[in-house]
Design a protein around this motif. Structure first.
Motif, PDB file in Angstrom:
ATOM      1  N   GLY A  36      27.678  40.017  26.244  1.00  0.00           N
ATOM      2  CA  GLY A  36      27.661  39.976  27.338  1.00  0.00           C
ATOM      3  C   GLY A  36      28.649  40.525  28.175  1.00  0.00           C
ATOM      4  N   PHE A  37      28.753  41.626  28.132  1.00  0.00           N
ATOM      5  CA  PHE A  37      29.221  42.283  29.232  1.00  0.00           C
ATOM      6  C   PHE A  37      29.022  43.018  30.632  1.00  0.00           C
ATOM      7  CE2 PHE A  37      31.042  46.117  31.583  1.00  0.00           C
ATOM      8  CZ  PHE A  37      32.503  45.905  31.769  1.00  0.00           C
ATOM      9  N   ASN A  38      29.289  42.534  31.695  1.00  0.00           N
ATOM     10  CA  ASN A  38      28.627  41.971  32.864  1.00  0.00           C
ATOM     11  C   ASN A  38      28.859  42.529  34.081  1.00  0.00           C
ATOM     12  OD1 ASN A  38      26.307  42.096  34.401  1.00  0.00           O
ATOM     13  ND2 ASN A  38      26.316  40.306  34.129  1.00  0.00           N
ATOM     14  N   VAL A  39      28.359  44.233  35.046  1.00  0.00           N
ATOM     15  CA  VAL A  39      29.194  43.783  35.738  1.00  0.00           C
ATOM     16  C   VAL A  39      28.442  42.612  37.154  1.00  0.00           C
ATOM     17  CG1 VAL A  39      30.010  45.360  37.490  1.00  0.00           C
ATOM     18  CG2 VAL A  39      29.382  46.666  35.733  1.00  0.00           C
ATOM     19  N   THR A  40      29.207  42.025  37.142  1.00  0.00           N
ATOM     20  CA  THR A  40      28.549  40.778  38.197  1.00  0.00           C
ATOM     21  C   THR A  40      28.338  41.319  39.755  1.00  0.00           C
ATOM     22  OG1 THR A  40      30.936  39.891  38.682  1.00  0.00           O
ATOM     23  CG2 THR A  40      29.987  39.264  36.172  1.00  0.00           C
ATOM     24  N   PRO A  41      27.843  40.553  40.586  1.00  0.00           N
ATOM     25  CA  PRO A  41      27.873  40.477  41.734  1.00  0.00           C
ATOM     26  C   PRO A  41      28.621  40.667  42.839  1.00  0.00           C
ATOM     27  CG  PRO A  41      25.131  39.066  40.826  1.00  0.00           C
ATOM     28  CD  PRO A  41      26.771  39.720  39.804  1.00  0.00           C
ATOM     29  N   LEU A  42      29.716  39.129  42.218  1.00  0.00           N
ATOM     30  CA  LEU A  42      30.904  39.399  42.606  1.00  0.00           C
ATOM     31  C   LEU A  42      31.386  40.282  42.407  1.00  0.00           C
ATOM     32  CD1 LEU A  42      32.632  37.021  43.934  1.00  0.00           C
ATOM     33  CD2 LEU A  42      33.371  36.476  42.261  1.00  0.00           C
ATOM     34  N   THR A  43      31.838  41.324  41.458  1.00  0.00           N
ATOM     35  CA  THR A  43      32.630  42.461  41.511  1.00  0.00           C
ATOM     36  C   THR A  43      32.204  43.574  42.403  1.00  0.00           C
ATOM     37  OG1 THR A  43      33.027  42.234  38.988  1.00  0.00           O
ATOM     38  CG2 THR A  43      33.399  43.966  39.592  1.00  0.00           C
ATOM     39  N   MET A  44      30.292  43.351  42.378  1.00  0.00           N
ATOM     40  CA  MET A  44      30.569  44.352  43.345  1.00  0.00           C
ATOM     41  C   MET A  44      30.794  44.576  44.881  1.00  0.00           C
ATOM     42  SD  MET A  44      28.206  46.416  41.305  1.00  0.00           S
ATOM     43  CE  MET A  44      26.851  46.689  42.648  1.00  0.00           C
ATOM     44  N   LEU A  45      30.328  43.028  44.836  1.00  0.00           N
ATOM     45  CA  LEU A  45      31.217  42.440  46.314  1.00  0.00           C
ATOM     46  C   LEU A  45      32.303  43.075  46.198  1.00  0.00           C
ATOM     47  CD1 LEU A  45      30.525  40.532  49.334  1.00  0.00           C
ATOM     48  CD2 LEU A  45      30.902  38.786  47.649  1.00  0.00           C
ATOM     49  N   TRP A  46      33.540  42.483  45.116  1.00  0.00           N
ATOM     50  CA  TRP A  46      34.796  43.030  45.612  1.00  0.00           C
ATOM     51  C   TRP A  46      35.164  44.786  45.295  1.00  0.00           C
ATOM     52  CZ3 TRP A  46      38.796  40.142  47.641  1.00  0.00           C
ATOM     53  CH2 TRP A  46      38.865  39.348  47.311  1.00  0.00           C
ATOM     54  N   GLY A  47      34.285  45.177  45.322  1.00  0.00           N
ATOM     55  CA  GLY A  47      34.223  46.707  45.375  1.00  0.00           C
ATOM     56  C   GLY A  47      33.843  47.352  46.537  1.00  0.00           C
ATOM     57  N   LEU A  48      32.809  46.215  47.468  1.00  0.00           N
ATOM     58  CA  LEU A  48      32.363  46.650  48.377  1.00  0.00           C
ATOM     59  C   LEU A  48      33.683  46.751  49.850  1.00  0.00           C
ATOM     60  CD1 LEU A  48      28.756  45.449  48.773  1.00  0.00           C
ATOM     61  CD2 LEU A  48      29.896  48.626  49.090  1.00  0.00           C
ATOM     62  N   LEU A  49      34.136  45.086  48.810  1.00  0.00           N
ATOM     63  CA  LEU A  49      35.250  44.869  50.276  1.00  0.00           C
ATOM     64  C   LEU A  49      36.333  45.954  50.213  1.00  0.00           C
ATOM     65  CD1 LEU A  49      35.542  41.320  49.950  1.00  0.00           C
ATOM     66  CD2 LEU A  49      34.816  42.638  51.938  1.00  0.00           C
ATOM     67  N   LEU A  50      36.905  46.676  48.366  1.00  0.00           N
ATOM     68  CA  LEU A  50      37.658  47.716  48.367  1.00  0.00           C
ATOM     69  C   LEU A  50      37.088  48.762  49.087  1.00  0.00           C
ATOM     70  CD1 LEU A  50      40.486  47.722  46.860  1.00  0.00           C
ATOM     71  CD2 LEU A  50      38.451  48.635  44.676  1.00  0.00           C
ATOM     72  N   ALA A  51      35.910  49.452  49.266  1.00  0.00           N
ATOM     73  CA  ALA A  51      35.462  50.186  50.153  1.00  0.00           C
ATOM     74  C   ALA A  51      36.040  50.586  51.756  1.00  0.00           C
ATOM     75  CB  ALA A  51      33.879  50.594  49.742  1.00  0.00           C
ATOM     76  N   LEU A  52      35.784  49.013  51.360  1.00  0.00           N
ATOM     77  CA  LEU A  52      36.234  48.134  53.378  1.00  0.00           C
ATOM     78  C   LEU A  52      37.670  48.776  53.443  1.00  0.00           C
ATOM     79  CD1 LEU A  52      34.308  47.387  55.766  1.00  0.00           C
ATOM     80  CD2 LEU A  52      35.330  45.397  55.264  1.00  0.00           C
ATOM     81  N   GLY A  53      37.963  48.522  52.304  1.00  0.00           N
ATOM     82  CA  GLY A  53      39.638  48.145  52.890  1.00  0.00           C
ATOM     83  C   GLY A  53      40.321  49.828  52.765  1.00  0.00           C
ATOM     84  N   LEU A  54      39.835  50.987  52.165  1.00  0.00           N
ATOM     85  CA  LEU A  54      39.283  52.070  52.138  1.00  0.00           C
ATOM     86  C   LEU A  54      39.387  52.856  53.395  1.00  0.00           C
ATOM     87  CD1 LEU A  54      40.862  54.921  50.411  1.00  0.00           C
ATOM     88  CD2 LEU A  54      38.608  54.944  49.931  1.00  0.00           C
ATOM     89  N   MET A  55      38.150  52.152  53.560  1.00  0.00           N
ATOM     90  CA  MET A  55      37.578  52.725  55.253  1.00  0.00           C
ATOM     91  C   MET A  55      38.987  52.949  56.221  1.00  0.00           C
ATOM     92  SD  MET A  55      34.730  52.011  57.376  1.00  0.00           S
ATOM     93  CE  MET A  55      35.391  50.595  58.592  1.00  0.00           C
ATOM     94  N   LEU A  56      39.077  51.297  56.143  1.00  0.00           N
ATOM     95  CA  LEU A  56      40.346  51.070  57.071  1.00  0.00           C
ATOM     96  C   LEU A  56      41.642  51.771  56.642  1.00  0.00           C
ATOM     97  CD1 LEU A  56      39.579  47.577  57.276  1.00  0.00           C
ATOM     98  CD2 LEU A  56      38.935  48.678  58.762  1.00  0.00           C
ATOM     99  N   ALA A  57      41.785  51.729  55.482  1.00  0.00           N
ATOM    100  CA  ALA A  57      43.487  52.312  54.694  1.00  0.00           C
ATOM    101  C   ALA A  57      42.962  54.357  55.446  1.00  0.00           C
ATOM    102  CB  ALA A  57      43.764  51.967  53.723  1.00  0.00           C
ATOM    103  N   SER A  58      42.268  55.098  55.608  1.00  0.00           N
ATOM    104  CA  SER A  58      41.713  56.107  55.999  1.00  0.00           C
ATOM    105  C   SER A  58      41.635  56.242  56.822  1.00  0.00           C
ATOM    106  CB  SER A  58      41.510  56.789  54.138  1.00  0.00           C
ATOM    107  OG  SER A  58      40.648  55.800  54.684  1.00  0.00           O
TER     108      SER A  58
END
Lengths: 233, 381
Positions: B338-360
């Motif tokens: 049942g391995f699955n990339v959940t919508p919440l993981t996708m959301l966290w990934g987007l937040l990480l990208a947002l964090g990267l945008m701010l950090a860089s």
């Protein structure tokens, strides 16, 4: 009332522990529609004066007023907006953005206005036509000669119809032929479009094209000479 | 946005560098999504378990065995409805380690009776129950290997050596993804016979009459075998799964720590590339400000540029993670059904990208905004 008023301006820089006084009470007036050349040896304060008029730098004391607006008292935010409306600046080394075409470089100041896309296209087309580069709009700076780059920079400086056009050694990196083309263009802008122009130059031939030459030395105005009739061809 | 072409023009300035930076972000977010999905899948699977099912295993650990004879004793306890048992088999099919899938020897009738989540046609079920060398396989592995009902397959034993030949009599589809569609079940009787009637079971599954009596029944089972050679440890199926998940969880913690370090290193490299890209343009920023671009506009342009890189990387990295694993039917080699990339993981990934945008983007954007025009022009003039 003069268009550009420099009133009792003091300007000093701190270099390490040493204080360097550039201006000590400089006062100059420039009329609307004038074409003024600023001359003088290196370190005489020509470029500093240009920066003060453009609001890029602030005087230590005194007043810099352009078209009635006290530039020396504006905040950075006010200055940016004011420069966008009132100042066209041309650099010695052209300083076009290499990633933009000639058209896009000229359009830059218009992005800061409320003009529509269609109006911007029209304005850029006119500015490029005036400087004789109507057919070079899609060229990148690297695809233009030095003279063409400088004419593009002049188009960028005039496209928003500023109150004053300031040029810092605009022919300093050009060959003789390109220099003449640029100077002729400046004269035309002054005569035909009544643009107020201030040019910093070391070149006496360039200064001859101006209606008025101001000689600065160690921050003092040592000579003010109007062009003799016919000199400003 | 009338400034959009300025952003894209700057991104096109060094196409290779921009592409590599985007790929770095994509890789970082792909790793993040993958590692987080391992953890979330383990957690989800640890929640699997019927409320009325208990699991009794050797008190020393899951790898130790119990006598199969315990089944009758457990069955006799109060509150117990039925008992089943199973053994982990191991074994391999083919030479490729990536083709591994879990195999269990089960007591077929009682086991299938307890797990209604294992769905298959009735005729196939009956065929599987009837035949001692029959196998029941998940649809996932049947599709993977192109197996059909009535086909013979041979498994090479590893823990229990020798070639083990089975006839596939049923293909099931799980109604709960935690069961996994990549498991093979076969008769414990056949297993026992090949081992010379060793009479061993890996664990017992105990169905009880009343979920409320789980603790009492579990205690009673453990008390029963407390002084025997193989004491038991009984708990609910959820606890059993959670224990299994915890065992893997330590591995995932290690993976997570290493992965986080890798992700962080990639993000630092990316941030560095973005900062270098912005600092190279000091002169151009000064020119723009001379023209009349405000500090705020310059700040926004630099930040949006970093944002485009981060977002493009996020779309690629997270998109690939979301699409890639289902495409290869990844189930962690049998350990992560049942391995699955959940919508919440996708959301966290987007937040990480947002964090990267701010950090860089934040530092170069602030530098650009605060750039003193005259000094910067002096450098380029």
């Amino acid at each position: 009332m003069a268009l550009v008023e420099i009133r009792d301006v003091y300007k000093s820089f701190q270099r390490d522990t040493q204080r360097i006084d550039v201006f000590t009470g400089l006062t100059i007036d420039m009329e609307a529609g004038s074409f003024t050349a600023l001359m003088g040896p290196s370190g005489s304060g020509k470029s500093t004066l240009l920066n003060l008029i453009a609001g890029l730098d602030k005087p230590t004391s005194g007043v810099v007023r352009v078209a009635g607006a006290e530039v020396s008292a504006m905040s950075p935010g006010e200055l940016a907006a004011w420069r966008a409306r009132n100042i066209g600046f041309v650099f010695q080394s052209f300083n076009l953005l290499p990633v933009l075409t000639a058209y896009q470089n000229v359009e830059l100041p218009l992005l800061l206005t409320h003009l529509s896309g269609k109006e911007r296209v029209e304005r850029v087309r006119i500015a490029l036509d005036v400087v004789g580069l109507g057919d070079r709009g899609d060229h990148y700076p690297r695809q233009l000669s030095g003279g063409q780059e400088q004419r593009t920079a002049i188009a960028r400086a005039i496209v928003a119809d500023p109150t004053v056009i300031l040029l810092d050694e605009p022919t300093g990196q050009l060959d003789a032929k390109s220099s003449q083309e640029v100077l002729t263009l400046l004269q035309r802008l002054n005569k035909e479009f009544n643009k107020t122009i201030v040019i910093v130059t070391h070149d006496a031939h360039a200064a001859e094209r101006a209606k008025m030459t101001l000689h600065l030395e160690k921050g003092d105005l040592v000579e003010k000479r109007a062009a003799v009739s016919g000199a400003a061809r | 946005m009338k400034y959009w072409h300025l952003v894209t023009a700057n991104l096109r300035r060094h196409k290779l560098r921009t592409a590599l930076t985007i790929l770095s972000v994509a890789l970082a977010l792909f790793l993040f999504a993958s590692l987080r999905s391992v953890v979330t899948t383990l957690h989800t699977n640890s929640q699997f378990g019927g409320a009325r099912r208990l699991v009794a295993m050797n008190k020393t650990g899951i790898v130790f065995i119990l006598p199969v004879s315990y089944a009758n004793k457990i069955k006799g306890l109060r509150g117990v409805r039925s008992v089943s048992w199973a053994n982990w088999f191991g074994g391999k099919y083919g030479e490729n380690a990536r083709d591994f899938f879990p195999k269990f020897a089960i007591d077929p009738e009682s086991y299938l009776g307890m797990y209604p989540e294992i769905k298959l046609p009735e005729d196939q079920k009956q065929a599987f129950l009837r035949e001692r060398t029959a196998a029941l396989v998940g649809k996932g592995i049947a599709d993977k290997f192109g197996w059909k009902v009535d086909q013979n397959i041979t498994i090479q034993g590893t823990i229990f050596p020798g070639d083990w030949t089975f006839t596939i009599r049923g293909i099931y589809e799980p109604s709960d993804p935690a069961i996994g569609d990549n498991v093979m079940f076969f008769h414990h009787e056949y297993f026992d016979e090949r081992l010379g009637h060793a009479g061993i079971a890996g664990w017992f599954v105990v169905e009880i009459n009343n979920a409320d009596s789980a603790a009492a029944v579990a205690k009673e089972i453990d008390d029963q075998f407390q002084n025997s050679s193989a004491a038991t440890k009984t708990g609910t199926e959820k606890e059993f799964q959670a224990g299994f998940a915890t065992m893997l969880g330590n591995v995932s913690l290690l993976m997570g720590a290493i992965g986080t370090a890798v992700v962080f290193a990639i993000l630092l490299i990316t941030a560095n590339a973005m900062m270098m890209s912005a600092s190279e343009r000091t002169g151009e920023v000064a020119v723009m400000k001379t023209i009349g671009f405000s500090n705020r506009t310059v700040f926004t342009l630099v930040l949006v540029e970093a944002g485009v890189i981060a977002l493009a990387g996020a779309v690629i990295g997270l998109g690939v993670a979301k699409g890639f694993y289902p495409l290869i039917k990844f189930q962690g080699f049998g350990f992560l059904p049942g391995f699955n990339v959940t919508p919440l993981t996708m959301l966290w990934g987007l937040l990480l990208a947002l964090g990267l945008m701010l950090a860089s983007g934040l530092v170069p954007a602030m530098r650009a905004a605060r750039l003193p025009i005259v000094q910067a022009l002096r450098r380029v003039e």
